[in-house]
Design a protein around this motif. Structure first.
Motif, short mmCIF file in Angstrom:
data_model
loop_
_atom_site.label_atom_id
_atom_site.label_comp_id
_atom_site.label_asym_id
_atom_site.label_seq_id
_atom_site.Cartn_x
_atom_site.Cartn_y
_atom_site.Cartn_z
N LEU A 107 0.83 -1.19 0.00
CA LEU A 107 0.00 0.00 0.00
C LEU A 107 0.87 1.25 0.00
N PRO A 108 0.34 2.37 -0.49
CA PRO A 108 1.05 3.63 -0.27
C PRO A 108 0.97 4.01 1.21
N SER A 114 -3.07 13.22 1.16
CA SER A 114 -2.69 14.03 0.01
C SER A 114 -1.18 14.27 -0.09
N PRO A 115 -0.37 13.21 0.02
CA PRO A 115 1.06 13.42 -0.19
C PRO A 115 1.33 13.80 -1.64
N SER A 116 2.40 14.52 -1.87
CA SER A 116 2.75 14.88 -3.23
C SER A 116 3.23 13.66 -4.00
N LEU A 120 5.53 10.38 -2.77
CA LEU A 120 5.28 8.97 -3.05
C LEU A 120 6.45 8.34 -3.80
N TYR A 121 7.00 9.09 -4.74
CA TYR A 121 8.16 8.60 -5.48
C TYR A 121 9.32 8.30 -4.53
N THR A 147 -7.04 7.11 0.24
CA THR A 147 -7.18 8.47 -0.33
C THR A 147 -5.97 8.85 -1.19
N ILE A 148 -5.17 7.87 -1.60
CA ILE A 148 -3.96 8.14 -2.37
C ILE A 148 -4.01 7.34 -3.67
#
Length: 300
Positions: A107-108, A114-116, A120-121, A147-148
């Motif tokens: 999972l992220p 709302s991470p940029s 995430l990268y 939510t990502i």
């Protein structure tokens, strides 16, 4: 995509709990064996449907070890190793590799909202850097829960800079167009796309998907397997129509308690209705309505 590591039907396997909320390893393991003997090609263990985010790290590791020692081939297990912190994901992923699993589902980081895309990268880059060729990493796109959303731009960037590390994705967005965007962008390079949506499984396979990973498969493994084998013919289409009706019944409530209730009904074992808080069992009225709809479907 027949040569995918987890090609075909994968149940997002349920976890059984005792009345004191301790994990019932034996019953969970027996259910996993049942699934593999009744249509499933592999199992997505320790995922959302497994109530994994209600388990401790030790419970997660112990369950995976006991599943393997019970005779389930590690190559047939795709364990979820998602967490909000990089060290835990790395620990669980290394443990899965040690057990012998070829891939893990990640999972992220879902706590910070709302991470940029750059954030995430960097998260997935850190995993790639620390895990390297230890185990294949599969993205888990479930924006309704996390939510990502995971964009094709993000995935494309990671595939470019970390070749051979990221093997595929489970898409639980419920958006067929989104699943198709992953297939069209990456399947030709061997990237495996798995559907989390029962209602469009046949269509998804026709588009070039690798298989499915779904909660409903816990109670419909043979039906889902029929779709996988026959998605391009009338038999598969008929099976898809029935699975779609079943999925509409599952949608009568929250997926995990509903599927557990139906499994309890199917096995005549009410202990399957036990969930770890904050999840709760269905009310008596909701349970009765659900069972009535399920019975009507079985009679068709």
């Amino acid at each position: 995509m027949q040569n995918a590591l987890y090609a075909g039907v994968n149940a997002a396997a349920l976890t059984s709990f005792n009345s004191d909320l301790t994990l019932n390893y034996d019953k969970t393991i027996a259910h996993c064996h049942y699934l593999l003997n009744n249509g499933c090609n592999s199992l997505a263990v320790l995922g959302t449907t497994s109530e994994t985010n209600s388990l401790s790290v030790q419970e997660r590791e112990t369950l995976l070890e006991r599943l393997a020692s019970s005779g389930i081939a590690p190559a047939k297990m795709l364990p979820g190793t998602g967490a909000c912190d990089i060290p835990t994901v790395v620990r669980l992923s290394r443990h899965a590799a040690k057990v012998g699993c070829p891939g893990v589902l990640v999972l992220p980081p879902f706590y910070y909202k709302s991470p940029s895309e750059e954030g995430l990268y960097q998260f997935y880059s850190a995993l790639a850097g620390q895990l390297g060729d230890v185990v294949k990493l599969y993205f888990y796109n479930f924006p309704q829960q996390t939510t990502i959303p995971l964009s094709t731009d993000l995935i494309g960037r990671l595939l470019k800079y970390y070749p051979g590390v990221f093997q595929g994705i489970k898409d639980s967005s419920g958006d067929f167009a989104n699943s198709l965007s992953y297939i069209e962008a990456f399947a030709a390079q061997g990237f495996e796309v798995y559907s989390g949506a029962d209602a469009t499984f046949a269509r998804f396979m026709q588009a070039g998907g690798a298989g499915c990973i779904t909660a409903t498969t816990n109670i419909a493994s043979s039906l889902t397997a029929s779709i996988y084998r026959n998605y391009a013919n009338d038999q598969g289409i008929a099976a898809q129509e029935k699975l779609s009706r079943l999925r509409s019944i599952v949608a009568m409530g929250d997926t995990i308690p509903v599927v557990k209730t139906l499994l309890a009904y199917h096995t005549q074992d009410p202990s399957w209705e036990t969930l770890r808080p904050p999840l709760c069992a269905l009310s008596s009225d909701s349970r009765q309505a659900l069972i009535e709809e399920y019975r009507a479907l079985l009679l068709q």
